[in-house]
Design a protein around this motif. Structure first.
Motif, PDB file in Angstrom:
ATOM      1  N   VAL A  51     -17.068  17.795  12.757  1.00  0.00           N
ATOM      2  CA  VAL A  51     -16.362  19.068  12.889  1.00  0.00           C
ATOM      3  C   VAL A  51     -16.691  19.711  14.237  1.00  0.00           C
ATOM      4  O   VAL A  51     -15.798  20.192  14.948  1.00  0.00           O
ATOM      5  CB  VAL A  51     -16.735  20.014  11.726  1.00  0.00           C
ATOM      6  CG1 VAL A  51     -16.201  21.422  11.996  1.00  0.00           C
ATOM      7  CG2 VAL A  51     -16.186  19.484  10.402  1.00  0.00           C
ATOM      8  N   ALA A  55     -14.151  20.470  17.315  1.00  0.00           N
ATOM      9  CA  ALA A  55     -14.039  21.826  17.850  1.00  0.00           C
ATOM     10  C   ALA A  55     -14.290  21.841  19.358  1.00  0.00           C
ATOM     11  O   ALA A  55     -13.584  22.532  20.113  1.00  0.00           O
ATOM     12  CB  ALA A  55     -15.026  22.747  17.136  1.00  0.00           C
ATOM     13  N   ASN A 103     -25.110  26.018   9.384  1.00  0.00           N
ATOM     14  CA  ASN A 103     -24.329  26.067  10.616  1.00  0.00           C
ATOM     15  C   ASN A 103     -25.216  26.325  11.832  1.00  0.00           C
ATOM     16  O   ASN A 103     -25.059  25.687  12.884  1.00  0.00           O
ATOM     17  CB  ASN A 103     -23.254  27.144  10.505  1.00  0.00           C
ATOM     18  CG  ASN A 103     -22.229  27.079  11.623  1.00  0.00           C
ATOM     19  OD1 ASN A 103     -21.859  25.996  12.082  1.00  0.00           O
ATOM     20  ND2 ASN A 103     -21.772  28.230  12.070  1.00  0.00           N
ATOM     21  N   GLN A 137     -15.192  29.099  15.866  1.00  0.00           N
ATOM     22  CA  GLN A 137     -15.523  28.711  14.499  1.00  0.00           C
ATOM     23  C   GLN A 137     -16.302  29.805  13.789  1.00  0.00           C
ATOM     24  O   GLN A 137     -16.799  30.734  14.403  1.00  0.00           O
ATOM     25  CB  GLN A 137     -16.391  27.447  14.501  1.00  0.00           C
ATOM     26  CG  GLN A 137     -15.843  26.264  15.242  1.00  0.00           C
ATOM     27  CD  GLN A 137     -16.975  25.441  15.854  1.00  0.00           C
ATOM     28  OE1 GLN A 137     -17.803  24.902  15.122  1.00  0.00           O
ATOM     29  NE2 GLN A 137     -17.012  25.357  17.166  1.00  0.00           N
ATOM     30  N   ASP A 141     -15.556  28.277   7.847  1.00  0.00           N
ATOM     31  CA  ASP A 141     -14.612  27.155   7.948  1.00  0.00           C
ATOM     32  C   ASP A 141     -15.308  25.856   8.337  1.00  0.00           C
ATOM     33  O   ASP A 141     -14.852  24.770   7.966  1.00  0.00           O
ATOM     34  CB  ASP A 141     -13.435  27.479   8.873  1.00  0.00           C
ATOM     35  CG  ASP A 141     -13.811  27.770  10.309  1.00  0.00           C
ATOM     36  OD1 ASP A 141     -15.000  28.035  10.585  1.00  0.00           O
ATOM     37  OD2 ASP A 141     -12.901  27.749  11.167  1.00  0.00           O
ATOM     38  N   VAL A 142     -16.442  25.945   9.041  1.00  0.00           N
ATOM     39  CA  VAL A 142     -17.183  24.727   9.400  1.00  0.00           C
ATOM     40  C   VAL A 142     -17.754  24.056   8.161  1.00  0.00           C
ATOM     41  O   VAL A 142     -17.524  22.865   7.908  1.00  0.00           O
ATOM     42  CB  VAL A 142     -18.314  25.046  10.399  1.00  0.00           C
ATOM     43  CG1 VAL A 142     -19.280  23.867  10.535  1.00  0.00           C
ATOM     44  CG2 VAL A 142     -17.726  25.407  11.762  1.00  0.00           C
ATOM     45  N   THR A 145     -15.141  22.826   5.555  1.00  0.00           N
ATOM     46  CA  THR A 145     -14.488  21.578   5.956  1.00  0.00           C
ATOM     47  C   THR A 145     -15.443  20.393   5.842  1.00  0.00           C
ATOM     48  O   THR A 145     -15.091  19.350   5.281  1.00  0.00           O
ATOM     49  CB  THR A 145     -13.969  21.696   7.399  1.00  0.00           C
ATOM     50  OG1 THR A 145     -13.001  22.747   7.461  1.00  0.00           O
ATOM     51  CG2 THR A 145     -13.346  20.392   7.870  1.00  0.00           C
ATOM     52  N   LEU A 225     -10.312  24.519   8.437  1.00  0.00           N
ATOM     53  CA  LEU A 225     -10.855  24.667   9.787  1.00  0.00           C
ATOM     54  C   LEU A 225      -9.839  25.361  10.696  1.00  0.00           C
ATOM     55  O   LEU A 225      -8.685  24.935  10.795  1.00  0.00           O
ATOM     56  CB  LEU A 225     -11.225  23.295  10.355  1.00  0.00           C
ATOM     57  CG  LEU A 225     -12.061  23.317  11.633  1.00  0.00           C
ATOM     58  CD1 LEU A 225     -13.398  24.010  11.402  1.00  0.00           C
ATOM     59  CD2 LEU A 225     -12.291  21.891  12.143  1.00  0.00           C
ATOM     60  N   LEU A 248      -9.490  16.784  14.764  1.00  0.00           N
ATOM     61  CA  LEU A 248     -10.296  16.399  13.606  1.00  0.00           C
ATOM     62  C   LEU A 248      -9.800  15.084  13.006  1.00  0.00           C
ATOM     63  O   LEU A 248     -10.599  14.243  12.579  1.00  0.00           O
ATOM     64  CB  LEU A 248     -10.277  17.508  12.549  1.00  0.00           C
ATOM     65  CG  LEU A 248     -11.252  17.322  11.382  1.00  0.00           C
ATOM     66  CD1 LEU A 248     -12.696  17.296  11.869  1.00  0.00           C
ATOM     67  CD2 LEU A 248     -11.062  18.424  10.337  1.00  0.00           C
ATOM     68  N   HIS A 258      -4.147  21.395   6.331  1.00  0.00           N
ATOM     69  CA  HIS A 258      -4.578  22.760   6.032  1.00  0.00           C
ATOM     70  C   HIS A 258      -4.162  23.160   4.623  1.00  0.00           C
ATOM     71  O   HIS A 258      -3.087  22.784   4.142  1.00  0.00           O
ATOM     72  CB  HIS A 258      -3.960  23.755   7.020  1.00  0.00           C
ATOM     73  CG  HIS A 258      -4.812  23.990   8.225  1.00  0.00           C
ATOM     74  ND1 HIS A 258      -4.286  24.164   9.487  1.00  0.00           N
ATOM     75  CD2 HIS A 258      -6.163  24.100   8.380  1.00  0.00           C
ATOM     76  CE1 HIS A 258      -5.269  24.366  10.357  1.00  0.00           C
ATOM     77  NE2 HIS A 258      -6.416  24.325   9.704  1.00  0.00           N
TER      78      HIS A 258
END
Length: 442
Positions: A51, A55, A103, A137, A141-142, A145, A225, A248, A258
């Motif tokens: 991820v 990004a 994260n 980010q 969402d990180v 996902t 994401l 991704l 999505h």
């Protein structure tokens, strides 16, 4: 050797050679209880790194970060994707804050690793900072996902394991189609049945469960994401949001899409509930399999005695020579644990609040733990129990010729009334006479 790092809450000592930093240390000190570490989940770390790589590629492409920094981040991510540096992920993955510790741990490791390529010491956070790694980010969402990518990957391997186990059951079922025994309902004698037909029922159940798990894999490829914190996408440019899934897909090789509404994705994690429910249903199926094997192999003299399970160890410290069905019983223990993990996931669904379910990480970890339990137990069960179990054919045949199967056979041949009269007149002997004399039981 230590280094000193400082944030708005003060200063913290960090091991000098650690790739992680102050936020990771704070998470370890404040939010640890499960005795697990993020490093216990290497596939999750790899997914998080994928991820971050996607990004960085997107941020570089749309001008959010300089290309040299993008390249350094991508190089660092590639090292983590290969499985390097696991020891630098010491946080407890079951932590509050909506996954912030996970994260931040990843951001710090990638930033410090990237800076070494520029010749800087760990802890300097220049020219690459955690903010560069986290650009466009949010933790929400990180982690959302990455945990789904991880679950999908683990399920793909798990389904192949189930197919192998199912194949062993098919072989046994085919071999036992010629063996007659007695069926039982309400734990009472029933009609005659082929032992192989009973086992083919288990094979069919596994087919259904595998189909459902394959659907779950597809569900896990629907992610958020680009939605950042609550699904609004605030903090990420339109260019980033339009390109992140393209990158991704390239990085993961998976058909990610999505969720149709990213606000929904932030608030509702029922897709994780669905996956966990599938694992629970599978565990319930194996509970029945294990219990049935215990019953069918019970004895050896005062039980059902239809099956002989492999003897793998002594069964009692009191009864000499006693052998217990320890492998089916261990499978039961495993399945009970899976049911417990499902309860954790369902609790996460029940306790989500307002615009973000901050407990999603606990659900994801519980699912990975449930898969891991069965991944470890089922091959042992297959190799040490299923493959070596045999049928007691002589005893099965004797059971298939007892009273109730005989009643069913004679009823099919002579009708209900004649069989009923034979039982009333001479009991079981009347049935034998009816069978011998072709309708005459007197």
């Amino acid at each position: 050797m230590i280094r000193r790092e400082t944030d708005s809450f003060g200063s913290v000592d960090v091991p000098k050679e650690a790739l992680y930093g102050i936020q990771t240390v704070r998470c370890m000190e404040n939010l640890s209880f499960s005795r697990k570490k993020l490093s216990d989940y290497p596939a999750y770390i790899q997914a998080l790194s994928m991820v971050k790589k996607a990004a960085a590629l997107t941020n570089g492409r749309v001008g959010e970060i300089p290309i040299p920094i993008q390249e350094a981040i991508v190089t660092a991510c590639n090292e983590l994707i290969r499985g390097a540096h696991l020891q630098h992920f010491p946080i407890d993955p079951y932590h509050g804050g909506g996954g912030i510790g996970t994260n931040m741990n990843v951001n710090e490791v990638i930033a410090n690793l990237a800076n070494t390529y520029f010749g800087y010491e760990r802890g300097t956070y220049e020219p690459v900072s955690p903010n560069h790694v986290n650009a466009s980010q949010s933790t929400s969402d990180v982690c959302h996902t990455a945990i789904r990518l991880t679950i999908a990957q683990q399920l793909e391997a798990f389904v192949q394991l189930l197919r192998t186990l199912q194949g062993t059951m098919k072989e046994k079922a085919e071999r036992w189609l010629q063996i007659s025994t007695i069926s039982r309902t309400c734990l009472q004698d029933g009609m005659r049945v082929q032992l192989g037909d009973s086992l083919y029922g288990v094979v069919a159940m596994l087919d259904r469960r595998i189909t459902s798990l394959n659907h779950s894999i597809k569900q896990m490829h629907v992610i958020n994401l680009g939605g950042t914190v609550i699904g609004s996408g605030v903090g990420a440019s339109i260019d980033y949001r339009e390109n992140i899934l393209v990158q991704l897909k390239k990085v993961t090789g998976k058909p990610v899409t999505h969720r149709s509404n990213l606000y929904d994705a932030a608030q509702h994690v029922d897709d994780l509930g669905d996956v966990s429910n599938e694992l629970k249903q599978l565990a319930n199926g194996f509970i029945k399999v294990a219990k049935d094997l215990r019953l069918r192999s019970s004895g050896p003299e005062a039980g059902f005695g239809e099956l002989n399970l492999p003897a793998v160890q002594a069964g009692s410290s009191f009864f000499p020579g006693k052998v217990n069905p320890v492998l089916p019983e261990t499978l039961l223990h495993c399945c009970f644990k899976v049911l417990g993990h499902d309860r954790t996931v369902q609790a996460v669904l029940e306790h989500g609040e307002l615009d973000l379910n901050v407990f999603e990480g606990a659900a994801g970890m519980a699912i990975l733990d449930a898969i891991s339990l069965m991944e470890k137990m089922l091959p042992v069960f297959q190799e040490s129990c299923l493959k070596g179990m045999t049928a007691n054919e002589k005893h099965c045949k004797a059971l298939s010729e007892t009273t109730v199967p005989l009643v069913v056979d004679l009823k099919e041949k002579f009708g209900y009334q004649i069989v009923s009269d034979a039982l009333k007149t001479n009991g079981t002997e009347g049935l034998r006479q009816l069978q011998t004399n072709g309708g005459d039981f007197r």
